[in-house]
Design an enzyme around this catalytic site. Structure first.
Site, PDB file in Angstrom:
ATOM      1  N   ASN A  32       0.871  -1.195   0.563  1.00  0.00           N
ATOM      2  CA  ASN A  32       0.060   0.462   0.183  1.00  0.00           C
ATOM      3  C   ASN A  32       1.010   1.125  -0.706  1.00  0.00           C
ATOM      4  O   ASN A  32       0.649   2.240   0.022  1.00  0.00           O
ATOM      5  CB  ASN A  32      -1.455  -0.114   1.303  1.00  0.00           C
ATOM      6  CG  ASN A  32      -0.328  -0.112   2.501  1.00  0.00           C
ATOM      7  OD1 ASN A  32       1.348   0.049   2.845  1.00  0.00           O
ATOM      8  ND2 ASN A  32      -0.561   0.669   3.337  1.00  0.00           N
ATOM      9  N   PHE A  34       2.720   2.683   2.240  1.00  0.00           N
ATOM     10  CA  PHE A  34       2.785   3.277   3.457  1.00  0.00           C
ATOM     11  C   PHE A  34       4.289   3.655   3.491  1.00  0.00           C
ATOM     12  O   PHE A  34       4.523   5.330   3.999  1.00  0.00           O
ATOM     13  CB  PHE A  34       2.164   2.795   4.733  1.00  0.00           C
ATOM     14  CG  PHE A  34       2.055   3.749   6.131  1.00  0.00           C
ATOM     15  CD1 PHE A  34       2.156   5.136   6.186  1.00  0.00           C
ATOM     16  CD2 PHE A  34       2.232   2.857   6.999  1.00  0.00           C
ATOM     17  CE1 PHE A  34       1.783   5.582   6.750  1.00  0.00           C
ATOM     18  CE2 PHE A  34       2.605   3.606   8.221  1.00  0.00           C
ATOM     19  CZ  PHE A  34       2.216   4.904   8.816  1.00  0.00           C
ATOM     20  N   LEU A  71       5.077  -9.662   4.455  1.00  0.00           N
ATOM     21  CA  LEU A  71       6.012  -8.468   4.746  1.00  0.00           C
ATOM     22  C   LEU A  71       5.648  -7.117   5.346  1.00  0.00           C
ATOM     23  O   LEU A  71       5.788  -6.473   6.042  1.00  0.00           O
ATOM     24  CB  LEU A  71       7.515  -8.302   4.275  1.00  0.00           C
ATOM     25  CG  LEU A  71       8.857  -8.865   4.704  1.00  0.00           C
ATOM     26  CD1 LEU A  71       8.543 -10.566   4.176  1.00  0.00           C
ATOM     27  CD2 LEU A  71       9.721  -9.105   3.656  1.00  0.00           C
ATOM     28  N   TYR A 143       2.421  -2.386  17.828  1.00  0.00           N
ATOM     29  CA  TYR A 143       3.117  -3.536  16.854  1.00  0.00           C
ATOM     30  C   TYR A 143       3.277  -5.347  17.542  1.00  0.00           C
ATOM     31  O   TYR A 143       3.569  -5.717  16.595  1.00  0.00           O
ATOM     32  CB  TYR A 143       4.336  -2.879  17.019  1.00  0.00           C
ATOM     33  CG  TYR A 143       5.758  -3.843  15.888  1.00  0.00           C
ATOM     34  CD1 TYR A 143       5.783  -3.755  14.795  1.00  0.00           C
ATOM     35  CD2 TYR A 143       6.682  -3.772  16.046  1.00  0.00           C
ATOM     36  CE1 TYR A 143       6.562  -4.061  13.816  1.00  0.00           C
ATOM     37  CE2 TYR A 143       7.986  -4.605  16.197  1.00  0.00           C
ATOM     38  CZ  TYR A 143       7.388  -4.702  14.326  1.00  0.00           C
ATOM     39  OH  TYR A 143       8.539  -5.574  13.346  1.00  0.00           O
ATOM     40  N   ARG A 184      14.942   4.490  12.344  1.00  0.00           N
ATOM     41  CA  ARG A 184      15.292   3.972  13.090  1.00  0.00           C
ATOM     42  C   ARG A 184      17.342   4.120  13.021  1.00  0.00           C
ATOM     43  O   ARG A 184      17.206   4.386  12.232  1.00  0.00           O
ATOM     44  CB  ARG A 184      15.459   1.742  12.193  1.00  0.00           C
ATOM     45  CG  ARG A 184      13.667   1.186  12.649  1.00  0.00           C
ATOM     46  CD  ARG A 184      13.838   0.085  11.712  1.00  0.00           C
ATOM     47  NE  ARG A 184      13.090   0.011  10.650  1.00  0.00           N
ATOM     48  CZ  ARG A 184      12.936  -0.497   9.398  1.00  0.00           C
ATOM     49  NH1 ARG A 184      13.224  -2.075  10.394  1.00  0.00           N
ATOM     50  NH2 ARG A 184      12.577  -0.353   8.520  1.00  0.00           N
TER      51      ARG A 184
HETATM   52  P1  NAD Z   1       9.385  -1.269   5.333  1.00  0.00           P
HETATM   53  O1  NAD Z   1       8.421  -0.427   6.793  1.00  0.00           O
HETATM   54  O2  NAD Z   1      10.072  -1.147   5.440  1.00  0.00           O
HETATM   55  O3  NAD Z   1       8.421  -2.403   5.038  1.00  0.00           O
HETATM   56  C1  NAD Z   1       6.725  -2.743   4.823  1.00  0.00           C
HETATM   57  C2  NAD Z   1       6.634  -2.879   3.673  1.00  0.00           C
HETATM   58  O4  NAD Z   1       4.906  -3.095   3.571  1.00  0.00           O
HETATM   59  C3  NAD Z   1       6.315  -1.150   2.840  1.00  0.00           C
HETATM   60  O5  NAD Z   1       6.940  -1.347   2.017  1.00  0.00           O
HETATM   61  C4  NAD Z   1       4.894  -1.260   3.762  1.00  0.00           C
HETATM   62  O6  NAD Z   1       4.390   0.166   2.590  1.00  0.00           O
HETATM   63  C5  NAD Z   1       4.177  -2.001   3.536  1.00  0.00           C
HETATM   64  N1  NAD Z   1       2.504  -2.266   4.869  1.00  0.00           N
HETATM   65  C6  NAD Z   1       2.584  -1.477   5.551  1.00  0.00           C
HETATM   66  N2  NAD Z   1       1.049  -1.764   5.735  1.00  0.00           N
HETATM   67  C7  NAD Z   1       0.642  -1.816   5.410  1.00  0.00           C
HETATM   68  C8  NAD Z   1      -0.293  -2.449   4.448  1.00  0.00           C
HETATM   69  N3  NAD Z   1      -1.624  -2.543   5.682  1.00  0.00           N
HETATM   70  N4  NAD Z   1      -1.051  -3.361   2.936  1.00  0.00           N
HETATM   71  C9  NAD Z   1       0.131  -3.229   2.227  1.00  0.00           C
HETATM   72  N5  NAD Z   1       1.484  -2.909   2.884  1.00  0.00           N
HETATM   73  C10 NAD Z   1       1.775  -2.502   3.908  1.00  0.00           C
HETATM   74  O7  NAD Z   1       9.993  -2.347   7.048  1.00  0.00           O
HETATM   75  P2  NAD Z   1      10.928  -3.427   6.906  1.00  0.00           P
HETATM   76  O8  NAD Z   1      12.238  -3.157   7.487  1.00  0.00           O
HETATM   77  O9  NAD Z   1      11.467  -3.993   5.155  1.00  0.00           O
HETATM   78  O10 NAD Z   1       9.919  -4.941   7.269  1.00  0.00           O
HETATM   79  C11 NAD Z   1       9.178  -5.635   6.611  1.00  0.00           C
HETATM   80  C12 NAD Z   1       8.288  -6.985   7.674  1.00  0.00           C
HETATM   81  O11 NAD Z   1      10.094  -7.072   8.824  1.00  0.00           O
HETATM   82  C13 NAD Z   1       7.932  -6.205   8.511  1.00  0.00           C
HETATM   83  O12 NAD Z   1       6.841  -7.572   8.657  1.00  0.00           O
HETATM   84  C14 NAD Z   1       8.796  -6.096   9.649  1.00  0.00           C
HETATM   85  O13 NAD Z   1       7.814  -6.245  11.350  1.00  0.00           O
HETATM   86  C15 NAD Z   1       9.338  -6.902   9.906  1.00  0.00           C
HETATM   87  N6  NAD Z   1      10.519  -6.962  10.212  1.00  0.00           N
HETATM   88  C16 NAD Z   1      11.463  -5.487  10.258  1.00  0.00           C
HETATM   89  C17 NAD Z   1      12.166  -5.952  11.203  1.00  0.00           C
HETATM   90  C18 NAD Z   1      13.903  -4.998  10.587  1.00  0.00           C
HETATM   91  O14 NAD Z   1      14.724  -4.848  11.135  1.00  0.00           O
HETATM   92  N7  NAD Z   1      13.790  -4.686   9.632  1.00  0.00           N
HETATM   93  C19 NAD Z   1      12.930  -6.429  12.204  1.00  0.00           C
HETATM   94  C20 NAD Z   1      11.848  -7.332  12.789  1.00  0.00           C
HETATM   95  C21 NAD Z   1      10.820  -7.685  12.438  1.00  0.00           C
HETATM   96  N1  UDP Z   2      17.321   5.567  19.071  1.00  0.00           N
HETATM   97  C1  UDP Z   2      18.648   5.973  19.022  1.00  0.00           C
HETATM   98  N2  UDP Z   2      18.487   7.482  18.242  1.00  0.00           N
HETATM   99  C2  UDP Z   2      17.854   7.812  16.689  1.00  0.00           C
HETATM  100  C3  UDP Z   2      16.596   6.377  16.851  1.00  0.00           C
HETATM  101  C4  UDP Z   2      16.265   4.942  18.210  1.00  0.00           C
HETATM  102  O1  UDP Z   2      19.451   6.768  19.694  1.00  0.00           O
HETATM  103  O2  UDP Z   2      17.805   7.759  16.265  1.00  0.00           O
HETATM  104  C5  UDP Z   2      17.777   4.088  19.712  1.00  0.00           C
HETATM  105  C6  UDP Z   2      16.285   4.087  19.863  1.00  0.00           C
HETATM  106  O3  UDP Z   2      15.851   4.365  21.258  1.00  0.00           O
HETATM  107  C7  UDP Z   2      16.455   1.771  20.486  1.00  0.00           C
HETATM  108  C8  UDP Z   2      17.541   1.845  19.184  1.00  0.00           C
HETATM  109  O4  UDP Z   2      18.095   2.879  18.896  1.00  0.00           O
HETATM  110  O5  UDP Z   2      17.349   2.080  21.833  1.00  0.00           O
HETATM  111  C9  UDP Z   2      17.342   1.061  18.050  1.00  0.00           C
HETATM  112  O6  UDP Z   2      15.973   1.796  17.773  1.00  0.00           O
HETATM  113  P1  UDP Z   2      15.453   1.274  16.045  1.00  0.00           P
HETATM  114  O7  UDP Z   2      13.894   2.688  15.966  1.00  0.00           O
HETATM  115  O8  UDP Z   2      16.431   1.082  15.422  1.00  0.00           O
HETATM  116  O9  UDP Z   2      14.356  -0.604  16.386  1.00  0.00           O
HETATM  117  P2  UDP Z   2      14.126  -0.917  17.899  1.00  0.00           P
HETATM  118  O10 UDP Z   2      14.293   0.020  19.174  1.00  0.00           O
HETATM  119  O11 UDP Z   2      12.283  -0.974  17.697  1.00  0.00           O
HETATM  120  O12 UDP Z   2      15.355  -1.696  17.998  1.00  0.00           O
END
Ligand code: NAD
Ligand code: UDP
Length: 308
Positions: A32, A34, A71, A143, A184
Protein backbone atom coordinates in the site's frame (compact mmCIF):
# COMPACT_ATOMS: atom_id res chain seq x y z
CA UNK A 1 7.43 -20.98 -8.40
CA UNK A 2 4.92 -18.14 -8.32
CA UNK A 3 5.46 -16.25 -5.08
CA UNK A 4 3.45 -13.51 -3.39
CA UNK A 5 5.38 -10.97 -1.31
CA UNK A 6 3.27 -8.62 0.82
CA UNK A 7 5.08 -5.41 1.73
CA UNK A 8 7.32 -6.12 -1.25
CA UNK A 9 8.11 -2.45 -1.94
CA UNK A 10 9.63 -1.95 1.51
CA UNK A 11 13.20 -2.30 2.68
CA UNK A 12 13.26 -6.06 3.28
CA UNK A 13 10.48 -6.86 0.80
CA UNK A 14 12.26 -5.29 -2.18
CA UNK A 15 15.51 -7.08 -1.34
CA UNK A 16 13.52 -10.32 -1.08
CA UNK A 17 11.82 -9.72 -4.47
CA UNK A 18 15.29 -9.30 -6.04
CA UNK A 19 16.49 -12.55 -4.54
CA UNK A 20 13.39 -14.57 -5.51
CA UNK A 21 13.52 -13.30 -9.11
CA UNK A 22 17.23 -13.98 -9.27
CA UNK A 23 16.48 -17.57 -8.22
CA UNK A 24 14.15 -17.94 -11.24
CA UNK A 25 10.75 -17.43 -9.60
CA UNK A 26 7.77 -15.29 -10.61
CA UNK A 27 6.96 -12.64 -8.01
CA UNK A 28 3.74 -10.80 -7.27
CA UNK A 29 4.43 -7.87 -4.95
CA UNK A 30 1.56 -6.20 -3.10
CA UNK A 31 2.02 -3.03 -1.11
CA UNK A 32 0.00 0.00 0.00
CA UNK A 33 3.16 2.21 -0.12
CA UNK A 34 2.74 3.44 3.46
CA UNK A 35 6.46 3.11 4.21
CA UNK A 36 7.54 1.36 1.01
CA UNK A 37 8.41 3.10 -2.23
CA UNK A 38 7.92 2.35 -5.91
CA UNK A 39 11.55 3.37 -6.43
CA UNK A 40 12.60 0.29 -4.40
CA UNK A 41 11.18 -1.95 -7.14
CA UNK A 42 11.40 0.44 -10.14
CA UNK A 43 14.24 -1.64 -11.60
CA UNK A 44 11.92 -4.68 -11.67
CA UNK A 45 8.94 -3.13 -13.44
CA UNK A 46 10.03 -4.27 -16.92
CA UNK A 47 10.84 -7.79 -15.72
CA UNK A 48 8.13 -10.10 -17.18
CA UNK A 49 8.37 -12.27 -14.05
CA UNK A 50 7.47 -9.37 -11.74
CA UNK A 51 4.07 -7.85 -10.99
CA UNK A 52 3.43 -4.85 -8.69
CA UNK A 53 -0.06 -4.41 -7.21
CA UNK A 54 -1.19 -1.54 -4.98
CA UNK A 55 -3.28 -3.22 -2.31
CA UNK A 56 -3.82 -2.99 1.44
CA UNK A 57 -3.48 -6.37 3.20
CA UNK A 58 -6.31 -5.59 5.61
CA UNK A 59 -8.62 -6.20 2.60
CA UNK A 60 -8.80 -9.78 1.25
CA UNK A 61 -6.89 -10.62 -1.93
CA UNK A 62 -6.93 -13.51 -4.39
CA UNK A 63 -3.93 -14.84 -6.27
CA UNK A 64 -2.91 -18.29 -7.48
CA UNK A 65 0.51 -18.79 -5.89
CA UNK A 66 2.83 -21.52 -4.60
CA UNK A 67 4.35 -19.52 -1.74
CA UNK A 68 3.49 -16.40 0.28
CA UNK A 69 5.91 -14.19 2.22
CA UNK A 70 3.98 -11.87 4.57
CA UNK A 71 6.11 -8.80 5.24
CA UNK A 72 3.49 -6.03 5.10
CA UNK A 73 3.73 -3.94 8.27
CA UNK A 74 5.56 -0.71 9.13
CA UNK A 75 8.65 -1.70 11.14
CA UNK A 76 10.06 1.58 12.42
CA UNK A 77 8.69 2.76 15.81
CA UNK A 78 7.69 6.29 14.61
CA UNK A 79 5.88 4.78 11.61
CA UNK A 80 4.08 1.96 13.41
CA UNK A 81 3.05 4.37 16.19
CA UNK A 82 1.76 6.98 13.69
CA UNK A 83 -1.52 5.05 13.32
CA UNK A 84 -1.37 2.40 16.02
CA UNK A 85 -4.82 0.96 15.31
CA UNK A 86 -3.94 0.53 11.65
CA UNK A 87 -0.74 -1.26 12.69
CA UNK A 88 -2.74 -3.82 14.68
CA UNK A 89 -5.15 -4.27 11.77
CA UNK A 90 -2.27 -4.73 9.32
CA UNK A 91 -0.63 -7.42 11.47
CA UNK A 92 -3.80 -9.28 12.41
CA UNK A 93 -6.01 -8.96 9.33
CA UNK A 94 -2.99 -9.18 7.03
CA UNK A 95 -2.08 -12.50 8.68
CA UNK A 96 -5.66 -13.81 8.42
CA UNK A 97 -5.85 -12.86 4.74
CA UNK A 98 -2.50 -14.51 3.95
CA UNK A 99 -3.46 -17.63 5.89
CA UNK A 100 -6.88 -17.84 4.19
CA UNK A 101 -5.18 -17.61 0.82
CA UNK A 102 -2.63 -20.25 1.85
CA UNK A 103 -5.41 -22.55 3.04
CA UNK A 104 -7.22 -22.33 -0.30
CA UNK A 105 -4.16 -22.54 -2.56
CA UNK A 106 -2.13 -24.89 -0.29
CA UNK A 107 0.74 -22.43 -0.60
CA UNK A 108 3.52 -22.46 1.99
CA UNK A 109 3.18 -19.19 3.94
CA UNK A 110 5.91 -17.26 5.76
CA UNK A 111 5.40 -14.75 8.56
CA UNK A 112 7.91 -11.96 9.17
CA UNK A 113 7.73 -11.85 12.95
CA UNK A 114 10.10 -9.94 15.15
CA UNK A 115 12.39 -9.92 18.16
CA UNK A 116 9.80 -7.50 19.58
CA UNK A 117 7.76 -10.54 20.61
CA UNK A 118 10.35 -10.81 23.44
CA UNK A 119 9.57 -7.22 24.55
CA UNK A 120 12.11 -5.87 27.06
CA UNK A 121 13.72 -9.28 27.57
CA UNK A 122 14.63 -10.61 31.00
CA UNK A 123 16.58 -13.49 29.41
CA UNK A 124 19.69 -12.71 27.40
CA UNK A 125 20.40 -13.72 24.64
CA UNK A 126 16.86 -14.60 23.57
CA UNK A 127 16.05 -18.21 22.53
CA UNK A 128 12.78 -19.00 20.73
CA UNK A 129 11.55 -20.84 23.85
CA UNK A 130 11.44 -17.53 25.80
CA UNK A 131 7.86 -16.20 26.03
CA UNK A 132 8.93 -12.60 26.41
CA UNK A 133 8.25 -9.58 28.57
CA UNK A 134 5.83 -7.41 26.61
CA UNK A 135 3.78 -4.45 27.86
CA UNK A 136 0.28 -5.03 26.42
CA UNK A 137 -0.84 -1.38 26.79
CA UNK A 138 2.19 0.75 25.89
CA UNK A 139 3.11 2.73 22.79
CA UNK A 140 5.01 -0.23 21.28
CA UNK A 141 2.17 -2.69 21.97
CA UNK A 142 0.36 -2.13 18.65
CA UNK A 143 3.40 -3.62 16.93
CA UNK A 144 4.55 -6.16 19.54
CA UNK A 145 1.11 -7.57 20.32
CA UNK A 146 0.01 -7.40 16.68
CA UNK A 147 2.99 -9.56 15.75
CA UNK A 148 2.35 -11.91 18.68
CA UNK A 149 -1.28 -12.44 17.59
CA UNK A 150 -0.05 -13.02 14.03
CA UNK A 151 2.22 -15.81 15.33
CA UNK A 152 -0.77 -17.26 17.24
CA UNK A 153 -2.89 -17.20 14.07
CA UNK A 154 -0.14 -18.90 12.08
CA UNK A 155 0.14 -21.68 14.67
CA UNK A 156 -3.66 -22.09 14.90
CA UNK A 157 -4.14 -22.27 11.10
CA UNK A 158 -1.38 -24.87 11.12
CA UNK A 159 -2.94 -26.95 13.93
CA UNK A 160 -6.59 -26.54 12.84
CA UNK A 161 -6.30 -26.45 9.04
CA UNK A 162 -2.93 -28.02 8.29
CA UNK A 163 -1.63 -24.84 6.66
CA UNK A 164 2.06 -25.15 5.78
CA UNK A 165 3.61 -22.27 7.75
CA UNK A 166 7.06 -20.84 8.49
CA UNK A 167 7.71 -18.17 11.13
CA UNK A 168 10.89 -16.12 11.38
CA UNK A 169 11.70 -13.77 14.26
CA UNK A 170 13.78 -11.01 12.72
CA UNK A 171 16.29 -9.06 14.83
CA UNK A 172 17.30 -5.49 13.87
CA UNK A 173 18.30 -5.56 10.21
CA UNK A 174 19.82 -2.74 8.14
CA UNK A 175 21.10 -2.13 4.64
CA UNK A 176 20.38 -0.54 1.26
CA UNK A 177 16.76 0.52 0.56
CA UNK A 178 16.03 1.61 4.12
CA UNK A 179 14.15 4.89 3.78
CA UNK A 180 16.33 7.91 4.69
CA UNK A 181 13.48 9.12 6.96
CA UNK A 182 12.73 5.64 8.26
CA UNK A 183 13.47 6.67 11.85
CA UNK A 184 15.34 3.54 12.87
CA UNK A 185 18.71 3.92 14.46
CA UNK A 186 21.09 2.82 11.69
CA UNK A 187 19.51 5.00 9.00
CA UNK A 188 19.15 7.93 11.42
CA UNK A 189 22.82 7.84 12.45
CA UNK A 190 24.14 7.46 8.87
CA UNK A 191 21.90 10.19 7.42
CA UNK A 192 22.66 12.56 10.32
CA UNK A 193 26.41 11.99 9.94
CA UNK A 194 26.36 12.37 6.16
CA UNK A 195 24.46 15.66 6.53
CA UNK A 196 26.77 16.90 9.30
CA UNK A 197 23.84 17.07 11.74
CA UNK A 198 23.87 16.05 15.41
CA UNK A 199 23.68 12.30 16.06
CA UNK A 200 20.64 11.70 18.27
CA UNK A 201 21.10 9.08 20.95
CA UNK A 202 17.93 8.29 22.89
CA UNK A 203 18.58 7.74 26.59
CA UNK A 204 22.14 7.12 27.83
CA UNK A 205 23.14 5.10 24.75
CA UNK A 206 23.90 2.02 26.86
CA UNK A 207 20.91 0.04 25.51
CA UNK A 208 22.05 -2.67 23.10
CA UNK A 209 20.92 -4.11 19.77
CA UNK A 210 22.37 -6.76 17.46
CA UNK A 211 22.47 -5.67 13.83
CA UNK A 212 22.12 -8.02 10.86
CA UNK A 213 23.00 -7.06 7.29
CA UNK A 214 20.07 -7.46 4.89
CA UNK A 215 21.71 -10.01 2.54
CA UNK A 216 22.37 -12.36 5.45
CA UNK A 217 18.76 -12.06 6.58
CA UNK A 218 17.31 -12.76 3.13
CA UNK A 219 19.49 -15.88 2.84
CA UNK A 220 17.97 -17.03 6.14
CA UNK A 221 14.43 -16.37 4.83
CA UNK A 222 14.97 -18.48 1.73
CA UNK A 223 16.57 -21.32 3.70
CA UNK A 224 13.71 -21.36 6.21
CA UNK A 225 11.16 -21.51 3.39
CA UNK A 226 12.99 -24.36 1.60
CA UNK A 227 13.56 -26.74 4.48
CA UNK A 228 10.90 -29.07 5.89
CA UNK A 229 12.31 -29.92 9.31
CA UNK A 230 10.81 -27.04 11.29
CA UNK A 231 7.96 -24.60 10.85
CA UNK A 232 9.48 -22.15 13.31
CA UNK A 233 9.59 -19.75 14.99
CA UNK A 234 13.28 -19.35 14.19
CA UNK A 235 15.40 -16.35 15.22
CA UNK A 236 17.36 -14.78 12.37
CA UNK A 237 19.80 -12.08 13.38
CA UNK A 238 23.42 -11.31 14.00
CA UNK A 239 24.48 -12.11 17.58
CA UNK A 240 27.19 -9.39 17.65
CA UNK A 241 25.80 -6.92 20.16
CA UNK A 242 26.52 -3.17 20.30
CA UNK A 243 25.37 -0.28 22.46
CA UNK A 244 23.83 2.70 20.66
CA UNK A 245 26.82 4.78 21.77
CA UNK A 246 29.17 2.27 20.11
CA UNK A 247 27.05 2.34 16.95
CA UNK A 248 27.23 6.16 16.88
CA UNK A 249 31.02 6.09 17.31
CA UNK A 250 31.50 3.47 14.56
CA UNK A 251 29.26 5.43 12.19
CA UNK A 252 31.21 8.62 12.87
CA UNK A 253 34.49 6.81 12.28
CA UNK A 254 33.30 5.36 8.94
CA UNK A 255 31.58 8.49 7.58
CA UNK A 256 33.95 11.08 9.01
CA UNK A 257 32.73 14.67 9.38
CA UNK A 258 32.00 16.87 12.35
CA UNK A 259 28.71 15.60 13.74
CA UNK A 260 28.31 15.82 17.53
CA UNK A 261 26.55 13.23 19.66
CA UNK A 262 23.51 14.65 21.48
CA UNK A 263 21.27 12.88 23.98
CA UNK A 264 17.44 12.88 23.70
CA UNK A 265 14.82 11.36 26.00
CA UNK A 266 14.44 7.59 25.81
CA UNK A 267 11.01 6.61 24.38
CA UNK A 268 8.91 4.55 26.79
CA UNK A 269 9.26 0.75 26.81
CA UNK A 270 12.49 0.94 24.78
CA UNK A 271 14.11 -2.50 25.33
CA UNK A 272 17.40 -2.38 27.29
CA UNK A 273 19.05 -5.25 25.46
CA UNK A 274 18.55 -7.55 22.51
CA UNK A 275 20.61 -10.36 21.05
CA UNK A 276 19.47 -13.47 19.20
CA UNK A 277 20.28 -17.01 20.22
CA UNK A 278 20.69 -18.52 16.74
CA UNK A 279 21.14 -22.16 17.76
CA UNK A 280 17.97 -23.20 15.89
CA UNK A 281 18.92 -21.31 12.70
CA UNK A 282 22.28 -23.05 12.74
CA UNK A 283 20.70 -26.44 13.36
CA UNK A 284 17.80 -26.36 10.89
CA UNK A 285 19.00 -23.89 8.25
CA UNK A 286 22.77 -24.27 8.56
CA UNK A 287 22.64 -20.48 8.70
CA UNK A 288 24.85 -17.91 10.39
CA UNK A 289 25.51 -14.28 9.47
CA UNK A 290 28.56 -13.55 7.34
CA UNK A 291 28.72 -9.74 7.11
CA UNK A 292 30.30 -7.95 10.10
CA UNK A 293 28.81 -4.63 11.23
CA UNK A 294 31.55 -2.36 9.83
CA UNK A 295 31.39 -4.02 6.40
CA UNK A 296 27.59 -3.82 6.30
CA UNK A 297 27.67 -0.20 7.44
CA UNK A 298 30.13 0.69 4.67
CA UNK A 299 27.76 -0.74 2.05
CA UNK A 300 24.80 1.03 3.65
CA UNK A 301 26.66 4.35 3.83
CA UNK A 302 27.50 4.01 0.11
CA UNK A 303 23.77 3.54 -0.58
CA UNK A 304 22.69 6.55 1.47
CA UNK A 305 25.26 8.72 -0.32
CA UNK A 306 23.25 8.09 -3.50
CA UNK A 307 20.00 9.01 -1.74
CA UNK A 308 20.68 12.32 -0.02
P1 NAD B 1 9.35 -1.32 5.75
O1 NAD B 1 8.53 -0.33 6.47
O2 NAD B 1 10.44 -0.84 4.85
O3 NAD B 1 8.45 -2.31 4.88
C1 NAD B 1 7.10 -2.61 5.18
C2 NAD B 1 6.32 -2.63 3.89
O4 NAD B 1 4.96 -2.99 4.15
C3 NAD B 1 6.28 -1.26 3.21
O5 NAD B 1 6.52 -1.39 1.84
C4 NAD B 1 4.87 -0.77 3.49
O6 NAD B 1 4.40 0.16 2.53
C5 NAD B 1 4.11 -2.08 3.47
N1 NAD B 1 2.83 -2.03 4.21
C6 NAD B 1 2.62 -1.52 5.46
N2 NAD B 1 1.33 -1.66 5.80
C7 NAD B 1 0.72 -2.28 4.74
C8 NAD B 1 -0.61 -2.68 4.48
N3 NAD B 1 -1.60 -2.49 5.38
N4 NAD B 1 -0.89 -3.25 3.28
C9 NAD B 1 0.10 -3.44 2.35
N5 NAD B 1 1.37 -3.08 2.53
C10 NAD B 1 1.68 -2.50 3.72
O7 NAD B 1 9.96 -2.30 6.87
P2 NAD B 1 10.93 -3.56 6.74
O8 NAD B 1 12.08 -3.32 7.62
O9 NAD B 1 11.14 -3.91 5.33
O10 NAD B 1 10.04 -4.68 7.44
C11 NAD B 1 9.40 -5.71 6.70
C12 NAD B 1 8.78 -6.71 7.66
O11 NAD B 1 9.80 -7.28 8.48
C13 NAD B 1 7.75 -6.10 8.60
O12 NAD B 1 6.70 -7.02 8.77
C14 NAD B 1 8.52 -5.95 9.90
O13 NAD B 1 7.67 -6.00 11.01
C15 NAD B 1 9.47 -7.13 9.84
N6 NAD B 1 10.66 -6.88 10.66
C16 NAD B 1 11.67 -6.08 10.22
C17 NAD B 1 12.78 -5.86 11.01
C18 NAD B 1 13.94 -5.02 10.56
O14 NAD B 1 14.89 -4.83 11.33
N7 NAD B 1 13.99 -4.52 9.35
C19 NAD B 1 12.85 -6.43 12.29
C20 NAD B 1 11.79 -7.22 12.73
C21 NAD B 1 10.71 -7.46 11.90
N1 UDP C 1 17.66 5.16 18.78
C1 UDP C 1 18.55 6.21 19.04
N2 UDP C 1 18.57 7.25 18.17
C2 UDP C 1 17.79 7.30 17.05
C3 UDP C 1 16.91 6.23 16.79
C4 UDP C 1 16.87 5.17 17.69
O1 UDP C 1 19.28 6.20 20.03
O2 UDP C 1 17.89 8.28 16.31
C5 UDP C 1 17.67 4.01 19.71
C6 UDP C 1 16.29 3.55 20.17
O3 UDP C 1 15.87 4.29 21.31
C7 UDP C 1 16.56 2.09 20.47
C8 UDP C 1 17.62 1.70 19.47
O4 UDP C 1 18.21 2.92 19.02
O5 UDP C 1 17.09 1.96 21.77
C9 UDP C 1 17.07 0.94 18.27
O6 UDP C 1 15.99 1.69 17.76
P1 UDP C 1 15.22 1.31 16.42
O7 UDP C 1 14.10 2.28 16.27
O8 UDP C 1 16.19 1.19 15.30
O9 UDP C 1 14.67 -0.17 16.64
P2 UDP C 1 14.00 -0.95 17.88
O10 UDP C 1 13.94 -0.07 19.10
O11 UDP C 1 12.66 -1.34 17.38
O12 UDP C 1 14.93 -2.08 18.08
Amino acid sequence: MRILVTGGAGFLGSNLCDRLLHDGNEVVCIDNFFTGRKTNVAHLIDNPNFELVRHDVIDPFKFEVDQIYNLACPASPPHYQYNAIKTVKTSVMGAINCLGLAKRTKARVFQASTSEVYGDPAIHPQPESYWGNVNPIGIRSCYDEGKRVAETLFMDYHRQNGVDIRIVRIFNTYGPRMHPNDGRVVSNFIVQTLKGEDITIYGDGQQSRSFCYVDDLIEGFVRLMKQTETIGPVNIGNPSEFTMLQLAEITLKLVGGKSKIVYKPLPSDDPRQRRPDITLAKKYLDWAPTVPLEEGLKRTIAYFKTQI
